[in-house]
Enzyme design. Structure first.
Site, short mmCIF file in Angstrom:
data_model
loop_
_atom_site.label_atom_id
_atom_site.label_comp_id
_atom_site.label_asym_id
_atom_site.label_seq_id
_atom_site.Cartn_x
_atom_site.Cartn_y
_atom_site.Cartn_z
N CYS A 196 -2.96 -5.68 -6.92
CA CYS A 196 -1.67 -5.00 -6.78
C CYS A 196 -1.17 -4.34 -8.06
O CYS A 196 -0.21 -3.57 -8.02
CB CYS A 196 -0.62 -5.99 -6.26
SG CYS A 196 -1.02 -6.71 -4.66
N HIS A 235 -4.69 -9.12 -19.36
CA HIS A 235 -5.76 -9.60 -18.48
C HIS A 235 -6.07 -11.06 -18.84
O HIS A 235 -6.41 -11.37 -19.98
CB HIS A 235 -7.02 -8.74 -18.66
CG HIS A 235 -7.93 -8.75 -17.47
ND1 HIS A 235 -8.38 -9.90 -16.88
CD2 HIS A 235 -8.46 -7.72 -16.76
CE1 HIS A 235 -9.16 -9.59 -15.86
NE2 HIS A 235 -9.22 -8.27 -15.74
N HIS A 278 16.80 -0.12 -15.46
CA HIS A 278 16.35 -0.38 -14.09
C HIS A 278 15.03 -1.15 -14.13
O HIS A 278 14.20 -0.94 -15.03
CB HIS A 278 16.16 0.93 -13.32
CG HIS A 278 17.36 1.82 -13.35
ND1 HIS A 278 18.49 1.58 -12.59
CD2 HIS A 278 17.62 2.94 -14.07
CE1 HIS A 278 19.38 2.52 -12.84
NE2 HIS A 278 18.89 3.36 -13.73
N HIS A 334 7.13 -5.64 -8.89
CA HIS A 334 6.23 -5.56 -7.73
C HIS A 334 6.71 -6.45 -6.59
O HIS A 334 6.92 -7.66 -6.78
CB HIS A 334 4.82 -5.96 -8.16
CG HIS A 334 3.90 -6.25 -7.03
ND1 HIS A 334 3.68 -5.36 -6.01
CD2 HIS A 334 3.14 -7.34 -6.74
CE1 HIS A 334 2.82 -5.88 -5.15
NE2 HIS A 334 2.49 -7.08 -5.56
N HIS A 361 11.94 -5.79 1.98
CA HIS A 361 12.55 -5.87 3.31
C HIS A 361 12.15 -4.69 4.18
O HIS A 361 11.79 -4.86 5.36
CB HIS A 361 14.08 -5.93 3.16
CG HIS A 361 14.81 -6.04 4.46
ND1 HIS A 361 15.18 -4.92 5.20
CD2 HIS A 361 15.23 -7.12 5.16
CE1 HIS A 361 15.80 -5.32 6.30
NE2 HIS A 361 15.85 -6.65 6.30
N ASN A 366 4.98 -5.76 1.43
CA ASN A 366 4.15 -5.67 0.23
C ASN A 366 3.14 -4.55 0.44
O ASN A 366 2.15 -4.71 1.16
CB ASN A 366 3.44 -7.00 -0.02
CG ASN A 366 2.58 -6.99 -1.28
OD1 ASN A 366 2.35 -5.93 -1.88
ND2 ASN A 366 2.10 -8.14 -1.69
#
Length: 514
Positions: free
Chosen positions: A246, A325, A409, A413, A442, A446
Site C-alpha cells: 500500500c 524499509h 494537512h 493511508h 468510509h 482501503n
C-alpha cells in the site's frame, strides 16, 4: 461575581432601592486565561525567525550610517575600490562561478500539475447486506468465517457505498484473468482519461510512466497496457512496480522524482492501483479474511512536471520524500504475507504483530523526516529533553515533536480504522487532522496505494487547501515499509472537475459509529 470586579445590590432604608458598585483593582489571572499552546506558538515563531531578528538591528545601523554619508565620503569609497580593482574582479569572478555552479547542480523542482481519482459506477457498490449475501452464496465460508467477516465490516469504518469489482458481483464469483484485466483497465484508464481531459496534456507529451500494483502483474505489464491504450511515444521511460504493498504510491512518486532530475523539460505520469478480482480469498483462515472486508476498487493518476512554466498552473510542489524499509527483520518481512492456507487457497495473511511493526517503522520514518520539516523550536526542545534524560538520568518523559507546526494537512493511508486511530493518538492529532482519512475509508474503503490521493481530494473538496499549506502523505506497505511524501500548495487549490467527491462532499463529514 467575577474576578474583574464586584457588584453589590442592597435594599436601602424606607424601602428605597440603592445600587452600590465596587470595582476590583486586581488584574485578570492571565495564567488561567492564556492557553499554553499560544505560548508555544510564540516560542516557535521567535526561534524560527531568530536569524532575521538578529539581522534587523544590523541592517538598521547600516542604513543610519549610509544616510549620514556626504559626497566626500562616497568619493573616498569609490577611490578605495579603484585602488583595489584586482580584488574586486577576483571576488566578482568567484561569485559568478559559484552562482553558475549552484544553478546548474541544484535539484530541479517537481510540480504536481494535477491528479485524478477513479470513481466506479454505482452498480459496483457493495453495501454490507449484499456483501454478506454473496459471501454466503459462494459456499466457501463456514459459519464462523461468515460471522467473523460480519464483525469486521461493522467495526471497519467502511460505509455502505464502497465498490468491489464486477467479477465479485456474480454468484458464484468469476475471478478470471480476463476479468482482472478488465478491472485494471477500467480503473487505470478511467483515472487517466479524466487526468488528460483536466490538464489538456497530450499522451504523446508524456516522457516518464510509472505504474504500481502490488498483487496483479500480468504479461504484458500494466504499464505496457497504458502505453498501448494511449499510443505513448516509443522512447518513453516506463516502469512497472509490483509486490510493494500500500505504500508503493509514494515509492512511485520518488522514482518519478529521481527520473525528472535527469530528464529535462518533461512530464511524468504515476498510476497507482490495486487489483482485487484474482486476489479475493475463498478460505476460512481468519488472518486472511480481513483483506476481503477492507480492500475496495480504486486508483489514481498523477501528472508531474519539471517545467518551470508549469509552476503557474500546478497545484503543489514536491518538498520531501522519506522512505523507511524494515525488511531486514524477519517479523517485519512476514507481517503482510501472500501465501496458501492449509486447503491450498491463496490469500494475504496479516500478522498479529502488524500494528507494533507499523509503529516501529513510523518511528524510524518520522525520526528521519523530523529534522527536514520541523521548526527549529521543536528540534531544540526534543534535543534538550534527550540531553537531560541521557546525561542527568532524569525521569523525564521523551518530548514528542508537534508535527502540527510542520504540516497543515495529513493524508494517512486509509488502511483500516485501527491504523488511523493509532496515528491520531501517537502524533497527538486533532479529529480534523484525520478527518480526510476517516471519510476516505468510509466512502471508498482501503484502495491501497491510491488512498492518499482520495484523502487529498477530500481536503480540496472541503475548500481547506490554501497557498503555502503543507501536506504530509504517509503510507504503510508490505515488506515492511513506511513512506512519506511532503507537498506544498502553490495556490488556493480547488477540486478538479469530475473529482471523486463531487457527488457526495455535501454529505461529509459523517459520524462513524463505534
Amino acid at each position: 461575581m467575577d474576578r474583574g470586579g464586584e457588584t453589590d445590590v442592597a435594599g436601602g432604608g424606607g424601602g428605597a432601592g440603592a445600587v452600590r458598585i465596587q470595582q476590583s483593582r486586581r488584574l485578570p489571572d492571565f495564567l488561567q486565561s492564556v492557553n499554553l499552546k499560544y505560548v508555544k506558538l510564540g516560542y516557535h515563531y521567535l526561534i524560527t525567525n531568530l536569524l532575521t531578528l538578529c539581522f534587523v538591528p544590523l541592517i538598521i545601523v547600516t542604513l543610519i550610517e549610509v544616510s549620514q554619508m556626504d559626497l566626500g565620503d562616497l568619493r573616498q569609497l569609490w577611490l578605495h575600490l579603484q585602488y583595489n580593482l584586482v580584488s574586486v574582479i577576483i571576488c566578482s569572478a568567484f561569485l559568478v562561478v559559484g552562482l553558475t555552479v549552484y544553478i546548474m547542480t541544484r535539484p530541479r523542482p517537481v510540480f504536481l500539475v494535477d491528479y485524478s481519482c477513479y470513481r466506479a459506477p454505482d452498480n459496483l457498490k457493495a453495501p454490507f447486506g449484499r456483501f454478506m449475501k454473496h459471501s454466503r452464496l459462494t459456499g466457501d465460508f463456514d459459519d464462523s468465517s461468515l460471522e467473523f467477516q460480519r464483525k469486521i465490516l461493522e467495526r471497519s469504518g467502511l460505509g455502505e457505498e464502497t465498490y468491489v469489482p464486477e467479477a465479485m458481483h456474480f454468484s458464484p464469483p468469476q475471478p478470471s484473468m480476463a476479468a482482472a484485466r478488465q478491472e485494471a483497465e477500467q480503473v487505470m484508464f478511467g483515472a487517466l482519461d479524466n487526468l488528460f481531459a483536466n490538464t489538456n496534456v497530450k499522451p504523446k507529451d508524456i516522457g516518464i510512466l510509472v505504474v504500481n500494483c502490488s498483487l496483479f502483474n500480468p504479461t504484458p505489464s500494466l504499464s505496457a497496457m497504458v502505453v498501448n491504450k494511449y499510443k505513448l511515444r516509443g522512447n518513453i521511460r516506463s516502469f512497472n512496480l509490483g509486490g510493494m504493498g500500500c505504500s508503493a504510491g509514494v515509492i512511485a512518486i520518488d522514482l518519478a522524482k529521481d527520473l525528472l532530475q535527469v530528464h529535462r523539460n518533461t512530464y511524468a505520469v504515476v498510476v497507482s492501483t490495486e487489483n482485487i478480482t484474482q486476489n479475493w480469498y475463498f478460505g476460512n483462515r481468519k488472518s486472511m479474511l480481513i483483506p476481503n472486508c477492507l480492500f475496495r476498487v480504486g486508483g489514481s493518476a498523477v501528472l508531474l512536471s519539471n517545467k518551470y512554466v508549469d509552476r503557474r498552473r500546478a497545484k503543489y510542489r514536491l518538498v520531501h520524500v522519506v522512505r523507511t524499509h524494515k525488511g531486514a527483520d524477519d517479523k517485519a518481512f512476514r507481517c503482510v504475507y501472500q501465501e496458501q492456507d492449509d486447503a491450498g487457497k491463496t490469500g494475504v495473511s496479516l500478522s498479529k504483530d502488524l500494528m507494533a511493526i507499523a509503529g516501529g517503522a513510523l518511528k524510524t520514518n518520522i525520526t528521519t523526516l523530523g529534522p527536514l520539516v520541523l521548526p527549529i523550536s521543536e528540534q531544540l526542545l526534543f534535543f534538550a529533553t534527550l540531553i537531560v534524560k541521557k546525561f542527568f538520568n532524569a525521569n523525564v518523559k521523551p518530548y514528542i515533536p508537534d508535527f502540527k507546526l510542520a504540516f497543515d494537512h495529513f493524508c494517512i493511508h486509509a488502511g483500516g480504522r485501527a491504523v488511523i486511530d493509532e496515528l491520531e493518538k501517537n502524533l497527538q492529532l486533532a479529529q480534523v487532522h484525520v478527518e480526510a482519512s476517516r471519510m476516505t475509508l468510509h466512502r471508498f474503503g482501503n484502495t491501497s496505494s491510491s488512498s492518499i490521493w482520495y484523502e487529498l481530494a477530500y481536503t480540496e473538496a472541503q475548500g481547506r487547501m490554501r497557498r503555502g499549506n503543507r501536506v504530509w502523505q504517509i503510507a504503510f506497505g508490505s515488506g515492511f515499509k513506511c513512506n512519506s511524501a511532503v507537498w506544498e500548495a502553490l495556490r488556493n487549490v480547488k477540486p478538479s472537475p469530475n473529482g471523486p467527491w463531487e457527488d457526495c462532499i455535501d454529505k461529509y463529514p459523517v459520524e462513524i459509529v463505534s
